[in-house]
Design an enzyme around this catalytic site. Sequence first.
Site, short mmCIF file in Angstrom:
data_model
loop_
_atom_site.label_atom_id
_atom_site.label_comp_id
_atom_site.label_asym_id
_atom_site.label_seq_id
_atom_site.Cartn_x
_atom_site.Cartn_y
_atom_site.Cartn_z
N ASP A 178 0.87 -1.16 0.00
CA ASP A 178 0.00 0.00 0.00
C ASP A 178 0.92 1.22 0.00
O ASP A 178 2.08 1.14 0.41
CB ASP A 178 -0.88 -0.05 1.25
CG ASP A 178 -1.68 1.23 1.42
OD1 ASP A 178 -2.28 1.69 0.44
OD2 ASP A 178 -1.70 1.76 2.55
N ASP B 254 0.05 5.10 0.85
CA ASP B 254 -0.10 6.07 1.95
C ASP B 254 -0.27 5.33 3.27
O ASP B 254 -1.20 4.55 3.45
CB ASP B 254 -1.30 6.97 1.67
CG ASP B 254 -1.18 7.70 0.33
OD1 ASP B 254 -0.03 7.94 -0.11
OD2 ASP B 254 -2.21 8.02 -0.28
N TYR C 237 -4.65 13.05 1.95
CA TYR C 237 -4.57 13.01 0.49
C TYR C 237 -3.26 13.55 -0.10
O TYR C 237 -3.26 14.53 -0.85
CB TYR C 237 -5.75 13.78 -0.13
CG TYR C 237 -7.09 13.12 0.08
CD1 TYR C 237 -7.43 11.95 -0.61
CD2 TYR C 237 -8.03 13.67 0.95
CE1 TYR C 237 -8.66 11.34 -0.42
CE2 TYR C 237 -9.27 13.06 1.15
CZ TYR C 237 -9.59 11.91 0.47
OH TYR C 237 -10.80 11.32 0.64
N THR D 54 -2.43 1.09 -4.70
CA THR D 54 -2.93 2.19 -3.88
C THR D 54 -4.32 2.66 -4.32
O THR D 54 -4.55 2.90 -5.52
CB THR D 54 -1.91 3.35 -3.87
OG1 THR D 54 -2.42 4.46 -3.14
CG2 THR D 54 -1.53 3.81 -5.26
N ASN D 55 -5.24 2.76 -3.37
CA ASN D 55 -6.53 3.39 -3.64
C ASN D 55 -6.31 4.89 -3.67
O ASN D 55 -5.76 5.45 -2.71
CB ASN D 55 -7.53 3.08 -2.52
CG ASN D 55 -8.08 1.66 -2.57
OD1 ASN D 55 -7.94 0.96 -3.57
ND2 ASN D 55 -8.72 1.26 -1.49
N GLN D 56 -6.72 5.53 -4.74
CA GLN D 56 -6.57 6.99 -4.83
C GLN D 56 -7.91 7.63 -5.15
O GLN D 56 -8.12 8.22 -6.21
CB GLN D 56 -5.47 7.36 -5.85
CG GLN D 56 -4.07 6.98 -5.39
CD GLN D 56 -3.63 7.72 -4.13
OE1 GLN D 56 -4.00 8.89 -3.92
NE2 GLN D 56 -2.84 7.08 -3.26
N ALA D 57 -8.82 7.51 -4.18
CA ALA D 57 -10.16 8.05 -4.36
C ALA D 57 -10.16 9.57 -4.43
O ALA D 57 -11.16 10.18 -4.84
CB ALA D 57 -11.07 7.59 -3.22
N ARG E 157 -10.79 -1.31 -6.50
CA ARG E 157 -10.63 -0.65 -5.20
C ARG E 157 -10.47 -1.70 -4.10
O ARG E 157 -11.34 -2.53 -3.89
CB ARG E 157 -11.84 0.26 -4.93
CG ARG E 157 -11.67 1.06 -3.65
CD ARG E 157 -12.73 2.13 -3.47
NE ARG E 157 -12.69 2.63 -2.12
CZ ARG E 157 -11.83 3.54 -1.65
NH1 ARG E 157 -10.93 4.06 -2.48
NH2 ARG E 157 -11.83 3.92 -0.40
N ASP F 242 -2.04 -0.56 5.86
CA ASP F 242 -2.28 0.10 7.15
C ASP F 242 -3.76 0.31 7.43
O ASP F 242 -4.12 1.02 8.35
CB ASP F 242 -1.54 1.44 7.21
CG ASP F 242 -2.20 2.48 6.32
OD1 ASP F 242 -2.60 2.14 5.19
OD2 ASP F 242 -2.34 3.63 6.77
N LYS F 243 -4.62 -0.32 6.62
CA LYS F 243 -6.07 -0.24 6.86
C LYS F 243 -6.65 -1.63 6.67
O LYS F 243 -6.07 -2.46 5.95
CB LYS F 243 -6.75 0.69 5.84
CG LYS F 243 -6.46 2.15 6.01
CD LYS F 243 -7.31 2.97 5.04
CE LYS F 243 -6.98 4.45 5.17
NZ LYS F 243 -7.70 5.27 4.18
MG MG Z 1 -2.88 3.23 3.42
#
Ligand code: MG
Length: 174
Positions: free
Chosen positions: A11, A13, A22, A53-56, A110, A136-137
């Site tokens: 991951d 962030d 963000y 990486t999710n970049q919503a 996602r 980390d989530k």
């Molecule tokens: Mg993260």
Amino acid sequence: MEPKSRALFLDRDGVINEDRHYPYKPEHIEFRPGIFDLCRCAVAKGYKLIVVTNQAGVAKGKFTEEDVRALHVWMRERFADESIAITAFYYCPFHKNGTVPAYIKDSDCRKPRPGMLLQAAEEHNIDLARSLMVGDKNSDRIEIDGLKCVILRSEYVREGYDVESLDEVVKMLK
Ligand SMILES: [Mg+2]
């Protein structure tokens, strides 16, 4: 056919860099303690490094896909400065509650959905059952049978985490 490789899926962030709100520019990036050592060790053991990486923030209009890609070019160079080659970056710009019409989608890429990792496995000949995902989530617990996922203690996961620091992940590399 070439034998399949293992991958260390990272991951971004909260794992590679501190998760400030963000982050999308180089000046937002503070690399996390231990990330370069972890990556060096993984490469030495034959793992490919793949960022997922999710970049919503793209779907929410906070920054653009071009910003994400430019940041990844910069990040790849910083790793190269540390003599570490990142095999690939994958990002998911979509979100079902987005505000930018082109990116409003309940996407299979996602996390925790497996889309990015399945695509990476296909494109880079990865054996997912021998690979490791670090996040980390709880959404970094990817919905793939047999894939080992390791969750760092973080502001999002205060209970039920797997490790306190990236140093502990080093010991999990086979
Ligand atoms: Mg993260």
